[in-house]
Enzyme design. Structure first.
Site, short mmCIF file in Angstrom:
data_model
loop_
_atom_site.label_atom_id
_atom_site.label_comp_id
_atom_site.label_asym_id
_atom_site.label_seq_id
_atom_site.Cartn_x
_atom_site.Cartn_y
_atom_site.Cartn_z
CB CYS A 195 -2.19 -2.53 -16.31
SG CYS A 195 -2.91 -4.04 -15.66
NE ARG A 239 -8.79 -4.72 -11.42
CZ ARG A 239 -7.77 -4.58 -10.59
NH1 ARG A 239 -6.61 -5.12 -10.88
NH2 ARG A 239 -7.90 -3.87 -9.48
CG ASN A 255 1.77 -4.96 -9.06
OD1 ASN A 255 2.77 -4.69 -9.71
ND2 ASN A 255 0.90 -4.05 -8.68
CG HIS A 277 -1.67 1.27 1.41
ND1 HIS A 277 -2.71 1.63 0.58
CD2 HIS A 277 -1.50 2.28 2.27
CE1 HIS A 277 -3.15 2.81 0.96
NE2 HIS A 277 -2.44 3.23 1.97
#
Lengths: 85, 557
Positions: free
Chosen positions: B482, B321, B434, B183
């Site tokens: 992305c 998305r 990620n 985060h």
């Protein structure tokens, strides 16, 4: 004093936002306001911790008691909050 | 000097402010001096002041955070709680001890009421810590109030800690835990602030010490020499100047076009995307519409939120998305069927939508309506697609809603390996590096100790990217990235060399990536990609790629 017994229609029960609104509305009343889940002992409806602690969920029956002036109008608002989504 | 992982470029220099968490528990049986009235007043006014502070923070934060903070303010001035505190002080307890014990009664009650109230326990604990800290005269937990800019040091940052953060006052973030996709990292990049994570020892730096933080190299220097500050700041300025010079659509120096898109989490991030020259949106995360509410947002609310973004990019591409719920983003109305010991491997993303198809259908219907009268090129894509059956199911659901050419995210390693088969079923791929890295290296994104594996430079991860890009090219389909990998200028060039057709990233990363591409030819990008694939490890891959992209040296990356 006036009393009302309702089934809670709001999807989140008396948690989160409805609990806060319920308590804020009750706090505006001069006299005593209590709420109980079913036939359990009533708690002060002006205490957010006590109201949350009841863990009232969608479909639970609650009993609201309101003192002071014009208790019916207050009951209407509290019931509306308990049933709102 | 301390070394962590630089996750958001830029240099910050200033005094340390630490995010404090622990407030000491007042000792059991602690008594006040004997003046009940004074002690009661002290307790009650600390509670009331805390309530006011929480309300004021809520007003500044707005939105959902305001609701949470208002509910906390109600707790702080709860009349039943106040009565209990008065009684305890009347019996001799000190104000701090009385507050602590009275809160504990309600805490127990909430804990026993079960899962549903667990989040409220944390809220109540926060209120207790705030009141007790106020009574003890110590720093109130959370990010301390400061009127001068500071370097924020914490063990880790949670979304709740940063809801009220004033970005104008933060010079840099440094955390002991967290990885490149934590985060803290994502927040720092979205704010354009330097950040270093997984930095051992940083929480032992004393409050007020001046720290020099280089978000590119991961170096954190306490009390640096003035010459070093100058040198590091000069390099950062060179990067910023190069970034500022780069304008226009993304392309290599020999004219190979690579549209540069922005990742956004809601319409309020649009200004940053436009300012940084985004050519469209490569990832519109729609979770913000659904989080922290008891039910699904209605059709009109959804259509409005989608339209707001489409209107900002007439003629541009906007990839939405569909709802990515589950794992770290649980939704009240979409409960997992059973407790998940490992939610990252559980029912999340499209898996959750296949369990609740009506929720997906209502989202697609709203997207179809928003698409009808827009000049933007709206596309939809599904997260967490695993196999051909998933891909075909999502393509059919989109077609039913009237949205053709649906795409999928490539995050699950087998989806990359089987990209050849998936490419026939969908209109495009977008690689979420990620999660792809997390799953390929079996390393939880949030665990700082595993940061070596959370690195998209891992040659094995690049192999998976190459497999997906090659399969997409053979089928004549676009294949974007992305994930955060696209935000690394050198890695961005490598991705282009691997055959990636668009790069989408947090908006503030766009200028440097644009600058790096503009200083490299497509052939150099391909050589860099080959060199990275041939490297033995992530560090060597990065170095090898850098050596083959000489034009980027001036960027001081």
């Amino acid at each position: 004093m006036a009393e009302r017994r309702v089934k809670v229609g709001g999807k989140v029960g008396l948690h989160a936002r409805p609990a806060a609104l319920f308590v804020q509305t009750a706090a505006e009343v001069e006299g005593e306001v209590t709420v109980a889940k079913g036939d359990s002992p009533p708690v002060s409806a002006k205490s957010v911790l006590a109201v949350m602690g009841l863990d009232v969920r969608h479909g639970d029956e609650i009993v609201i008691n309101v003192g002071g002036d014009d208790p019916e109008a207050v009951l209407d608002r509290l019931v509306e909050i308990a049933n709102a989504d | 000097m301390l070394i962590g992982i630089g996750v958001s470029a830029g240099v910050g220099y200033g005094p340390v402010v630490r995010l404090t968490r622990s407030v000491p528990e007042p000792s059991e049986g602690e008594q006040h001096g004997g003046d009940i009235d004074t002690e009661t007043r002290r307790a009650v006014s600390a509670m009331e002041e805390t309530a006011r502070d929480l309300t004021a923070r809520g007003e500044r934060a707005g939105g959902h955070a305001q609701e949470v903070l208002n509910a906390q303010a109600l707790m702080a001035r709860d009349p039943a709680l106040t009565d209990d505190v008065r009684r305890r002080v009347g019996e001799g307890a000190s104000a701090t001890r009385a507050v602590f014990e009275a809160m504990d009664v309600y805490r127990e009650m909430l804990v026993n009421a079960g899962d549903y109230l667990a989040a409220r326990v944390a809220d109540l604990d926060d209120v207790r810590d705030r009141v007790v800290a106020r009574l003890l005269g110590v720093t109130v937990p959370g990010i301390p109030e400061s009127s001068t800019p500071f370097v924020l040091v914490a063990n880790d940052l949670a979304p709740a800690d940063t809801a009220l953060l004033d970005p104008e006052l933060v010079l840099a973030f440094v955390t002991e835990e967290g990885g490149p996709t934590s985060h803290t990292a994502i927040l720092a990049r979205s704010l354009g602030l330097p950040a270093v994570v997984a930095c051992p020892g940083c929480t032992e730096v004393r409050e007020g010490t001046r720290l020099l933080v280089d978000g590119m190299t991961g170096e954190v220097v306490p009390d640096p020499a003035p010459a070093l500050v100058e040198e590091v700041e000069a390099k950062a300025a060179a990067r910023a100047a190069a970034a500022a010079e780069s304008t226009g659509p993304g392309r290599t120096s020999d004219g190979h076009e690579v549209p540069l898109l922005a990742n956004i989490g809601g319409p309020k991030e649009l200004p940053a995307a436009l300012e940084n020259g985004a050519e469209g949106i490569g990832l519109y995360r729609t979770e913000f519409l659904f989080l922290d509410r008891p039910d699904v947002p209605d059709h009109e609310e959804q259509v409005a939120a989608y339209r707001a973004v489409l209107d900002a990019f007439p003629g541009g591409k906007v990839i939405v998305r569909t709802l990515d719920a589950g794992a770290d983003k649980p939704l009240a109305f979409l409960p997992p069927p059973a407790p998940e010991p490992n939610p990252a491997l559980g029912e999340r993303g499209l898996r959750m939508m296949r369990r609740f198809p009506d929720t997906l259908a209502s989202q697609l219907a709203a997207l179809a309506e928003a698409r009808r009268d827009t000049k933007a090129d709206l596309r939809v894509m599904a997260p967490m697609v695993t196999d051909l059956d998933d891909a075909e199911w999502f393509a059919a659901a989109s077609a039913d809603a009237g949205i053709p050419d649906a795409g999928i995210m490539i995050e699950v390693p087998v989806a990359a390996l089987r990209a050849r088969h998936l490419a026939g079923a969908v209109g495009f791929f977008s690689i979420g590096t990620n999660d792809l890295t997390q799953y390929a290296c079996a390393a939880d994104r949030e665990i700082g100790g595993l940061s070596r594996f959370q690195d998209s430079w891992q040659p094995g991860v690049l192999e998976l990217v190459a497999a997906a890009a090659t399969a997409a090219a053979e089928a004549g389909r676009p294949c974007g990235v992305c994930g955060e990998a696209a935000a690394d200028p050198i890695l961005g060039c490598v991705l282009v060399g691997l055959g990636i057709t668009t790069l989408s990233m947090g908006a503030t990363a766009l200028p440097l990536v644009r600058a790096a591409l503009a200083r490299s030819t497509l052939a150099q990008c391909r050589e860099a990609a080959e060199a990275a694939l041939a490297a033995r490890n992530a560090a060597e891959a990065k170095q090898a790629a850098r050596n083959r992209l000489p034009g980027t040296a001036a960027l001081e990356l």
